[in-house]
Design an enzyme around this catalytic site. Structure first.
Site, short mmCIF file in Angstrom:
data_model
loop_
_atom_site.label_atom_id
_atom_site.label_comp_id
_atom_site.label_asym_id
_atom_site.label_seq_id
_atom_site.Cartn_x
_atom_site.Cartn_y
_atom_site.Cartn_z
N HIS A 1 0.84 -1.20 0.00
CA HIS A 1 0.00 0.00 0.00
C HIS A 1 0.88 1.25 0.00
O HIS A 1 2.01 1.22 0.52
CB HIS A 1 -0.89 0.02 1.24
CG HIS A 1 -1.94 -1.04 1.23
ND1 HIS A 1 -3.03 -1.01 2.08
CD2 HIS A 1 -2.08 -2.17 0.50
CE1 HIS A 1 -3.79 -2.07 1.87
NE2 HIS A 1 -3.23 -2.79 0.91
N GLU B 1 0.88 4.10 1.70
CA GLU B 1 1.38 4.62 2.98
C GLU B 1 2.40 3.69 3.61
O GLU B 1 3.39 4.14 4.21
CB GLU B 1 0.24 4.93 3.94
CG GLU B 1 -0.74 3.81 4.20
CD GLU B 1 -1.94 3.79 3.27
OE1 GLU B 1 -1.75 3.68 2.04
OE2 GLU B 1 -3.08 3.85 3.77
N CYS C 1 -6.37 1.69 5.71
CA CYS C 1 -6.98 0.43 6.12
C CYS C 1 -6.45 0.05 7.50
O CYS C 1 -5.60 0.73 8.06
CB CYS C 1 -6.64 -0.67 5.10
SG CYS C 1 -4.89 -1.15 5.12
N CYS D 1 -2.55 -0.43 7.56
CA CYS D 1 -1.79 0.82 7.49
C CYS D 1 -2.01 1.67 8.74
O CYS D 1 -1.07 2.31 9.22
CB CYS D 1 -2.17 1.58 6.23
SG CYS D 1 -1.59 0.72 4.73
#
Length: 151
Positions: A52, A54, A81, A84
Site C-alpha cells: 500500500h 502509505e 486500512c 496501514c
C-alpha cells in the site's frame, strides 16, 4: 507548503497508480515541509497485497534509519486500512492527513478507528477531507471503469 499542496502531490502519486492499473491511492511523507518519501499502491506490480502507498512511504523512512516518525506528516488520498493504521500507530507518525473516506475498509473512522484506540499509547493528529472530491473522483472513476470492463 499547505495540506492542500501536499495532498495534491499525493494525488500525483495516485494518478501514477491509475496509469499502472493499480488502485489509485497515493501517499507522501513529509517532515519540516520537506518531502521524505512519495509512493503509490503497487500491490499488482509487486504481487504483494501489503504494498500500500502509505506502507511504502513509512518503510522508506524507517529504512533510512528513523526509529519513530513523531515529527512527520503522512498524506494519503484514501483513509488508511486497518494494516496501514496499525503501521501508523507503531511507527508513531505524528500527523495523518487523508482525502477520501473508505466506507468499506477505512480504519480511521469509517469502519474502525484504530488511531483513537484507547489501549494504544500513540494517537496521531488526524485531519480528513483535504482534496476530498479529487481523491474520491479518482477512485470512483477507476472502479466504474473496472465494473464497465467486466460487464
Amino acid at each position: 507548503m499547505s495540506h492542500t499542496l501536499w495532498m495534491k502531490r499525493a494525488l500525483e502519486e495516485a494518478r501514477l497508480a491509475l496509469a499502472e492499473n493499480e488502485v489509485p491511492v497515493g501517499a507522501v511523507l513529509v517532515k519540516d515541509d520537506q518531502l521524505i518519501a512519495a509512493d503509490h499502491n503497487r500491490t499488482r506490480q509487486q504481487g504483494n497485497p501489503l504494498a500500500h502507498a502509505e506502507k511504502l512511504c513509512i518503510d522508506a523512512a524507517l529504512t533510512d534509519g528513523q526509529s519513530y516518525l513523531y515529527d512527520y506528516t503522512l498524506y494519503i488520498t484514501l483513509e488508511p486500512c486497518i494494516m496501514c493504521a496499525g503501521m501508523i500507530v507503531w511507527s508513531r507518525v505524528g500527523t495523518v492527513v487523508f482525502g477520501a473516506y473508505d466506507p468499506k475498509a477505512g480504519a480511521v473512522g469509517s469502519v474502525y478507528n484504530v488511531l483513537l484506540e484507547k489501549s494504544f499509547n500513540h494517537h496521531p493528529t488526524v485531519i480528513f477531507g483535504v482534496e476530498k472530491e479529487a481523491c474520491s473522483n479518482l477512485l470512483s472513476t477507476f472502479f466504474a471503469e473496472k465494473r464497465h470492463s467486466t460487464s
